[in-house]
Write an enzyme that holds these catalytic residues in place. Structure first.
Site, PDB file in Angstrom:
ATOM      1  N   ASP A 140      -9.760   2.986   8.699  1.00 21.50           N
ATOM      2  CA  ASP A 140      -9.297   4.364   8.790  1.00 21.50           C
ATOM      3  C   ASP A 140     -10.523   5.221   9.110  1.00 21.50           C
ATOM      4  OD1 ASP A 140      -6.561   4.390   8.468  1.00 21.50           O
ATOM      5  OD2 ASP A 140      -6.652   4.318   6.284  1.00 21.50           O
TER       6      ASP A 140
ATOM      7  N   TYR B  25      -9.601  -3.022  10.678  1.00 20.73           N
ATOM      8  CA  TYR B  25      -8.743  -1.858  10.670  1.00 20.73           C
ATOM      9  C   TYR B  25      -9.362  -0.773   9.792  1.00 20.73           C
ATOM     10  CZ  TYR B  25      -5.372   1.614  10.833  1.00 20.73           C
ATOM     11  OH  TYR B  25      -4.827   2.845  11.039  1.00 20.73           O
TER      12      TYR B  25
ATOM     13  N   ARG C 133       0.805  -1.224   0.000  1.00 24.01           N
ATOM     14  CA  ARG C 133       0.000   0.000   0.000  1.00 24.01           C
ATOM     15  C   ARG C 133       0.840   1.278   0.000  1.00 24.01           C
ATOM     16  NH1 ARG C 133      -2.171  -1.164   5.727  1.00 24.01           N
ATOM     17  NH2 ARG C 133      -0.791  -0.003   7.100  1.00 24.01           N
TER      18      ARG C 133
ATOM     19  N   ARG D 118       8.954   5.990  15.348  1.00 22.02           N
ATOM     20  CA  ARG D 118       8.890   7.347  14.796  1.00 22.02           C
ATOM     21  C   ARG D 118       8.671   8.375  15.893  1.00 22.02           C
ATOM     22  NH1 ARG D 118       3.028   7.413  11.619  1.00 22.02           N
ATOM     23  NH2 ARG D 118       1.816   6.726  13.399  1.00 22.02           N
TER      24      ARG D 118
ATOM     25  N   ARG E 193      -2.342  -5.174  17.779  1.00 18.23           N
ATOM     26  CA  ARG E 193      -0.966  -4.691  17.793  1.00 18.23           C
ATOM     27  C   ARG E 193      -0.944  -3.501  18.726  1.00 18.23           C
ATOM     28  NH1 ARG E 193       0.371  -2.465  12.350  1.00 18.23           N
ATOM     29  NH2 ARG E 193       1.682  -0.974  13.422  1.00 18.23           N
TER      30      ARG E 193
ATOM     31  N   GLU F 223       7.172   6.974  19.457  1.00 18.83           N
ATOM     32  CA  GLU F 223       6.244   5.861  19.316  1.00 18.83           C
ATOM     33  C   GLU F 223       7.010   4.543  19.326  1.00 18.83           C
ATOM     34  OE1 GLU F 223       3.244   7.253  16.422  1.00 18.83           O
ATOM     35  OE2 GLU F 223       3.058   5.125  15.959  1.00 18.83           O
TER      36      GLU F 223
ATOM     37  N   ARG G 281       6.697   6.332  -6.572  1.00 18.06           N
ATOM     38  CA  ARG G 281       6.409   7.293  -7.651  1.00 18.06           C
ATOM     39  C   ARG G 281       7.672   7.733  -8.355  1.00 18.06           C
ATOM     40  NH1 ARG G 281       3.450  10.574  -3.448  1.00 18.06           N
ATOM     41  NH2 ARG G 281       1.378   9.613  -3.334  1.00 18.06           N
TER      42      ARG G 281
HETATM   43  P1  FAD Z   1     -12.676   4.138  18.998  1.00 19.33           P
HETATM   44  O1  FAD Z   1     -12.125   5.468  18.715  1.00 19.33           O
HETATM   45  O2  FAD Z   1     -11.767   3.084  19.528  1.00 19.33           O
HETATM   46  O3  FAD Z   1     -13.910   4.347  20.026  1.00 19.33           O
HETATM   47  C1  FAD Z   1     -14.452   3.323  20.809  1.00 19.33           C
HETATM   48  C2  FAD Z   1     -14.902   3.932  22.122  1.00 19.33           C
HETATM   49  O4  FAD Z   1     -15.628   2.953  22.873  1.00 19.33           O
HETATM   50  C3  FAD Z   1     -13.742   4.384  23.003  1.00 19.33           C
HETATM   51  O5  FAD Z   1     -13.912   5.726  23.384  1.00 19.33           O
HETATM   52  C4  FAD Z   1     -13.823   3.443  24.206  1.00 19.33           C
HETATM   53  O6  FAD Z   1     -13.432   4.056  25.421  1.00 19.33           O
HETATM   54  C5  FAD Z   1     -15.298   3.085  24.232  1.00 19.33           C
HETATM   55  N1  FAD Z   1     -15.580   1.832  24.913  1.00 19.33           N
HETATM   56  C6  FAD Z   1     -15.020   0.628  24.674  1.00 19.33           C
HETATM   57  N2  FAD Z   1     -15.528  -0.288  25.519  1.00 19.33           N
HETATM   58  C7  FAD Z   1     -16.447   0.350  26.307  1.00 19.33           C
HETATM   59  C8  FAD Z   1     -17.296  -0.056  27.382  1.00 19.33           C
HETATM   60  N3  FAD Z   1     -17.293  -1.313  27.833  1.00 19.33           N
HETATM   61  N4  FAD Z   1     -18.075   0.875  27.963  1.00 19.33           N
HETATM   62  C9  FAD Z   1     -18.073   2.169  27.532  1.00 19.33           C
HETATM   63  N5  FAD Z   1     -17.293   2.593  26.520  1.00 19.33           N
HETATM   64  C10 FAD Z   1     -16.490   1.703  25.911  1.00 19.33           C
HETATM   65  N6  FAD Z   1      -7.257   6.660  10.733  1.00 19.33           N
HETATM   66  C11 FAD Z   1      -7.033   7.551   9.737  1.00 19.33           C
HETATM   67  O7  FAD Z   1      -7.907   7.767   8.890  1.00 19.33           O
HETATM   68  N7  FAD Z   1      -5.839   8.242   9.668  1.00 19.33           N
HETATM   69  C12 FAD Z   1      -4.832   8.061  10.560  1.00 19.33           C
HETATM   70  O8  FAD Z   1      -3.783   8.711  10.469  1.00 19.33           O
HETATM   71  C13 FAD Z   1      -5.038   7.105  11.622  1.00 19.33           C
HETATM   72  N8  FAD Z   1      -4.077   6.881  12.537  1.00 19.33           N
HETATM   73  C14 FAD Z   1      -4.295   5.979  13.531  1.00 19.33           C
HETATM   74  C15 FAD Z   1      -3.283   5.780  14.482  1.00 19.33           C
HETATM   75  C16 FAD Z   1      -3.477   4.871  15.515  1.00 19.33           C
HETATM   76  C17 FAD Z   1      -2.388   4.660  16.532  1.00 19.33           C
HETATM   77  C18 FAD Z   1      -4.703   4.146  15.600  1.00 19.33           C
HETATM   78  C19 FAD Z   1      -4.932   3.158  16.702  1.00 19.33           C
HETATM   79  C20 FAD Z   1      -5.713   4.349  14.669  1.00 19.33           C
HETATM   80  C21 FAD Z   1      -5.527   5.258  13.630  1.00 19.33           C
HETATM   81  N9  FAD Z   1      -6.534   5.513  12.694  1.00 19.33           N
HETATM   82  C22 FAD Z   1      -6.306   6.418  11.675  1.00 19.33           C
HETATM   83  C23 FAD Z   1      -7.871   4.841  12.775  1.00 19.33           C
HETATM   84  C24 FAD Z   1      -8.906   5.646  13.623  1.00 19.33           C
HETATM   85  O9  FAD Z   1      -8.423   5.797  14.929  1.00 19.33           O
HETATM   86  C25 FAD Z   1     -10.264   4.906  13.640  1.00 19.33           C
HETATM   87  O10 FAD Z   1     -10.796   4.810  12.330  1.00 19.33           O
HETATM   88  C26 FAD Z   1     -11.366   5.540  14.512  1.00 19.33           C
HETATM   89  O11 FAD Z   1     -10.879   6.165  15.654  1.00 19.33           O
HETATM   90  C27 FAD Z   1     -12.368   4.467  14.907  1.00 19.33           C
HETATM   91  O12 FAD Z   1     -13.429   5.001  15.663  1.00 19.33           O
HETATM   92  P2  FAD Z   1     -14.338   4.056  16.563  1.00 19.33           P
HETATM   93  O13 FAD Z   1     -15.417   4.911  17.122  1.00 19.33           O
HETATM   94  O14 FAD Z   1     -14.732   2.840  15.812  1.00 19.33           O
HETATM   95  O15 FAD Z   1     -13.362   3.489  17.712  1.00 19.33           O
HETATM   96  N1  UDP Z   2       7.193   1.161   6.021  1.00 18.68           N
HETATM   97  C1  UDP Z   2       8.574   1.131   5.996  1.00 18.68           C
HETATM   98  N2  UDP Z   2       9.266   2.282   6.229  1.00 18.68           N
HETATM   99  C2  UDP Z   2       8.639   3.458   6.492  1.00 18.68           C
HETATM  100  C3  UDP Z   2       7.223   3.496   6.500  1.00 18.68           C
HETATM  101  C4  UDP Z   2       6.524   2.324   6.268  1.00 18.68           C
HETATM  102  O1  UDP Z   2       9.163   0.081   5.795  1.00 18.68           O
HETATM  103  O2  UDP Z   2       9.329   4.464   6.699  1.00 18.68           O
HETATM  104  C5  UDP Z   2       6.474  -0.118   5.791  1.00 18.68           C
HETATM  105  C6  UDP Z   2       6.175  -0.866   7.079  1.00 18.68           C
HETATM  106  O3  UDP Z   2       6.322  -2.256   6.813  1.00 18.68           O
HETATM  107  C7  UDP Z   2       4.728  -0.547   7.334  1.00 18.68           C
HETATM  108  C8  UDP Z   2       4.185  -0.486   5.916  1.00 18.68           C
HETATM  109  O4  UDP Z   2       5.240   0.085   5.152  1.00 18.68           O
HETATM  110  O5  UDP Z   2       4.109  -1.536   8.102  1.00 18.68           O
HETATM  111  C9  UDP Z   2       2.917   0.332   5.775  1.00 18.68           C
HETATM  112  O6  UDP Z   2       3.161   1.639   6.215  1.00 18.68           O
HETATM  113  P1  UDP Z   2       2.026   2.570   6.803  1.00 18.68           P
HETATM  114  O7  UDP Z   2       2.611   3.875   7.164  1.00 18.68           O
HETATM  115  O8  UDP Z   2       0.878   2.524   5.861  1.00 18.68           O
HETATM  116  O9  UDP Z   2       1.674   1.737   8.120  1.00 18.68           O
HETATM  117  P2  UDP Z   2       0.805   2.032   9.414  1.00 18.68           P
HETATM  118  O10 UDP Z   2       1.714   2.773  10.351  1.00 18.68           O
HETATM  119  O11 UDP Z   2      -0.391   2.825   8.981  1.00 18.68           O
HETATM  120  O12 UDP Z   2       0.497   0.653   9.899  1.00 18.68           O
END
Ligand code: FAD
Ligand code: UDP
Length: 376
Positions: A355, A353, A171, A279, A248, A305, A175
């Site tokens: 976004d 997963y 993914r 990072r 994870r 992180e 380029r």
């Molecule tokens: P969540 O945000 O997990 O909300 C679930 C809620 O339920 C939480 O507030 C929790 O406390 C609550 N809950 C759980 N169990 C209970 C219970 N028993 N009682 C009461 N409350 C409860 N997406 C992107 O598009 N771009 C990004 O750059 C990106 N970066 C990310 C980086 C990380 C580290 C992670 C983990 C995710 C990332 N995502 C990103 C994905 C994004 O976080 C999710 O798409 C989005 O937050 C999902 O929303 P949700 O409401 O399903 O879940």
């Molecule tokens: N990746 C890498 N070097 C980098 C950034 C990403 O090798 O500097 C690889 C790594 O294996 C990662 C994958 O590309 O799991 C996908 O990257 P992305 O940033 O989409 O991963 P995310 O952090 O969203 O899981």
């Protein structure tokens, strides 16, 4: 008589959108969350005037116009474009892999020269790539694999690149143009004022009870509502009776520094094996280093992180959608389908997963389904 039409468990993006739409269609809604704050994993907290992404950096990006038009009703988005930099033992490279990267790596100037270099290096892989290492070399050659992929990937996944599936790396864009935009998305940005403000807008006028664990008070909360939209972990809902779904995990180490600029970019990936973190995020650059009034911020906040092995009880971050876990999820899904009152949604409820744009899409789909049911 139920006091509410809907009880929404979780005030993350999915729960907040569902609650908003239900309320907008005349339904009564109660939202509960076990955390002390709304917004789930997109929660941002203002510290020193900087919106800190407390549960990991979130960059909104989508190709879906309907989703973009929907979410921009609740926040204005800035023009942030994700362009991470890779730091390999002090050498800096542009990401994703593009002409700037190839120029720095090999001194090549034209796309033709870059393509020839990649072609020469990918020859060592014959046939369909069988693992991440082979896939990476066949995409960009061994030099880039060794410096920008191998160490980062092994830190992130805790496994050798030869043991990881090829698709993980597919993914990432490659380029032959000078383009550092990490995402191939038509719409991209960060909500001005932070994600928390955007979720506050979604939940405006809706009753929210924080510090309330639904599973600890299930009977009494269920009694309040006609239907329950549950966005917590699906296995927890069923008391883990079929086993535990794996995630994870990531650990963040936050630091406030008394300097205006630590690394000059929102994200720097450390791609060598020796640096323990994957990072560093410098949060102020998501909003160009300015406060709400457009003034330069004197301090900065960074988050290192670390990728860590997940164990039961840890904060669930990324679902591990491998064959074993997907099979277990399918078993839980069967149980979920038999629940008459509860609907399971979101990243944890559906063990996907998602976004943010996919989360929004999924929540709007559920709204549509519920709305149609309501109409009949
Ligand atoms: P969540 O945000 O997990 O909300 C679930 C809620 O339920 C939480 O507030 C929790 O406390 C609550 N809950 C759980 N169990 C209970 C219970 N028993 N009682 C009461 N409350 C409860 N997406 C992107 O598009 N771009 C990004 O750059 C990106 N970066 C990310 C980086 C990380 C580290 C992670 C983990 C995710 C990332 N995502 C990103 C994905 C994004 O976080 C999710 O798409 C989005 O937050 C999902 O929303 P949700 O409401 O399903 O879940
Ligand atoms: N990746 C890498 N070097 C980098 C950034 C990403 O090798 O500097 C690889 C790594 O294996 C990662 C994958 O590309 O799991 C996908 O990257 P992305 O940033 O989409 O991963 P995310 O952090 O969203 O899981």
């Amino acid at each position: 008589m139920n006091k509410y039409d809907y009880l929404v468990v979780g005030s993350g993006l999915y729960g907040a959108i569902f609650a908003h739409e239900a309320s907008a269609h005349g339904k009564t809604v109660l939202v509960v969350d076990k955390r002390q704050n709304i917004a789930g994993n997109i929660y941002t907290e203002s510290i020193e005037g900087i919106n800190v992404h407390k549960y990991g950096a979130h960059i909104f990006h989508t190709n879906n116009k309907k989703v973009w038009n929907y979410i921009t009703q609740f926040a204005e988005f800035n023009r942030f474009t994700n362009s991470p930099v890779a730091n390999y033992k002090g050498e800096l490279y542009s990401l994703p892999f593009n002409m700037y990267t190839f120029n720095k790596m090999w001194g090549v100037v034209t796309p033709e020269e870059a393509a020839a270099k990649i072609e020469e290096q990918r020859k060592e892989i014959s046939g369909e790539p069988q693992n991440l290492e082979e896939q990476a070399i066949s995409l960009v050659g061994r030099d880039i694999y060794e410096k920008l992929i191998k160490g980062y990937t092994e830190k992130q996944w805790g496994r050798d690149c030869k043991e990881l599936p090829a698709f993980i790396i597919k993914r990432l864009p490659v380029r032959l143009t000078f383009d550092n935009n990490y995402f191939n998305a038509l719409y991209q940005g960060i909500p001005i004022g932070g994600y928390t403000k955007m979720v506050e807008n979604l939940l405006d006028g809706i009753e929210v009870r924080l510090n309330t664990d639904y599973l600890e008070h299930k009977a009494e909360l269920d009694a309040l509502a006609g239907k329950v939209v549950y966005t917590g972990p699906i296995d927890a809902y069923f008391g883990f009776k079929l086993g535990t779904l794996e995630y994870r995990s990531v650990r963040f180490e936050n630091e406030t520094l008394d300097i205006p600029n630590f690394q000059g970019n929102a994200a720097v990936n450390y791609t060598d094996r020796e640096t323990p973190w994957t990072r560093i995020i410098e949060h102020k650059w998501f909003e160009f280093g300015k406060d709400e009034d457009g003034n330069d911020l004197p301090k900065t906040i960074i988050s290192r992180e670390y990728s860590s092995e997940w164990k039961a009880g840890d904060e669930p971050y990324y679902p591990v959608n491998d064959a074993k876990n997907n099979k277990l999820y399918a078993e839980y899904k069967k149980l979920a389908n038999n629940e008459s009152k509860a609907i399971f949604g979101g990243r944890l409820g559906e063990y996907k997963y998602y976004d943010m744009d996919k989360t929004i899409e999924a929540a709007l789909n559920l709204c549509e389904r519920m709305h149609l049911t309501d109409e009949r």
